[in-house]
Scaffold this motif. Sequence first.
Motif, PDB file in Angstrom:
ATOM      1  N   UNK A  82       0.870  -1.182   0.000  1.00 27.26           N
ATOM      2  CA  UNK A  82       0.000   0.000   0.000  1.00 27.26           C
ATOM      3  C   UNK A  82       0.903   1.227   0.000  1.00 27.26           C
ATOM      4  N   UNK A  83       0.794   2.027  -1.040  1.00 25.93           N
ATOM      5  CA  UNK A  83       1.615   3.234  -1.156  1.00 25.93           C
ATOM      6  C   UNK A  83       0.722   4.455  -0.931  1.00 25.93           C
ATOM      7  N   UNK A  84       1.076   5.268   0.067  1.00 28.16           N
ATOM      8  CA  UNK A  84       0.310   6.476   0.339  1.00 28.16           C
ATOM      9  C   UNK A  84       0.781   7.577  -0.621  1.00 28.16           C
ATOM     10  N   UNK A  85      -0.168   8.256  -1.250  1.00 25.79           N
ATOM     11  CA  UNK A  85       0.142   9.330  -2.207  1.00 25.79           C
ATOM     12  C   UNK A  85      -0.573  10.578  -1.710  1.00 25.79           C
ATOM     13  N   UNK A  86       0.179  11.541  -1.206  1.00 18.56           N
ATOM     14  CA  UNK A  86      -0.503  12.633  -0.509  1.00 18.56           C
ATOM     15  C   UNK A  86       0.314  13.920  -0.497  1.00 18.56           C
ATOM     16  N   UNK A  87      -0.369  15.033  -0.285  1.00 23.39           N
ATOM     17  CA  UNK A  87       0.341  16.304  -0.095  1.00 23.39           C
ATOM     18  C   UNK A  87       0.886  16.408   1.326  1.00 23.39           C
ATOM     19  N   UNK A  88       0.316  15.627   2.249  1.00 23.89           N
ATOM     20  CA  UNK A  88       0.754  15.668   3.649  1.00 23.89           C
ATOM     21  C   UNK A  88       2.050  14.885   3.792  1.00 23.89           C
ATOM     22  N   UNK A  89       3.164  15.583   4.025  1.00 22.18           N
ATOM     23  CA  UNK A  89       4.432  14.859   4.089  1.00 22.18           C
ATOM     24  C   UNK A  89       5.184  15.131   5.388  1.00 22.18           C
ATOM     25  N   UNK A  90       4.456  15.539   6.431  1.00 15.87           N
ATOM     26  CA  UNK A  90       5.131  15.762   7.710  1.00 15.87           C
ATOM     27  C   UNK A  90       5.602  14.420   8.249  1.00 15.87           C
ATOM     28  N   UNK A  91       6.637  14.477   9.103  1.00 11.74           N
ATOM     29  CA  UNK A  91       7.171  13.229   9.655  1.00 11.74           C
ATOM     30  C   UNK A  91       6.103  12.503  10.465  1.00 11.74           C
ATOM     31  N   UNK A  92       5.186  13.254  11.058  1.00 10.43           N
ATOM     32  CA  UNK A  92       4.122  12.624  11.844  1.00 10.43           C
ATOM     33  C   UNK A  92       3.185  11.816  10.937  1.00 10.43           C
TER      34      UNK A  92
END
Lengths: 125, 173
Positions: A82-92
Amino acid sequence: MRGTILIVDDSAMMRKIVLRALTLAGLEFAKVLEAADGAEALEMLKAHTVELIMCDINMPVMNGLEMLKNLRSLNLAVDVPVVMVTTESSSEHVRQAVAVGASGYIRKPFTPDQVKHKVIPLLAA
Amino acid sequence: MPPNSQDQLHSLEVFSPHNLLCMDETVCEIFLVMLGIEIHPCSAPAREPREDDDPAQTAIIGFAGVISGLCEIRLSIPASIVVTSAMLGGVDATEQTEMICDAIGELCNLVAGGWKNRLPELSEFCSLTIPTVIEGELYKVHLPAETLVNRRAYCFGDHHVLQLTLVYDAANT
């Protein structure tokens, strides 16, 4: 030619962009399933066997992280990357995604090359 | 740790030259990487919509968390079609109204998310709302008195302009 891919994103446009990036990266799939949120994706996974899941995080109804949690607890798509594809790239966000079982993480905007380098190792494994 | 004092919040300087340069870089990167289009900051007057404007598409995304505010992008219909067609890999998007709204919303998401991800003080402690898309040009946005606004414009293609507005609600941050 690969088997079936499931692309989960509330934006139909982004689903097309992800599929195009995969195609440009040399990854062609015999069947493409699309879901607009995590709940819809879970229903599809009860009925279909997939080789790869590309999933957004921020979605209405059920977000990508919730979908992953449910996926694991329902024992669905075991061993499917499962690969997450997102604008949210914070370490959290990355930490949360890995904690619930994400295999990879791609930040938008992305190039086909970036998709290739993230996805192909997961499929070959 | 998130900023937790007034001093730290003010020190964010949301519209500092560095942060605005980051926005310019974000817009250029997104257009080049995702659309294959070169775009650059331009001197076109960034402003509120007017009665004589061409029909337009507007997308708005809110910031919540360490800052309160929003990011708005506005494109004329012809410019929206160019952007949508590019996102679709060159497919003509002229008649695809739903797809155009989706594309402009996603573009706003990419711009707002890309900008905050470039700023360490925002990336970890600021969330985005889902995009809202407005069709039409004669709308008026009323903002609280203490709101700070920065308007920017970017040119691409055949005289197309992307109008970008950043709003920072200092009173509620």
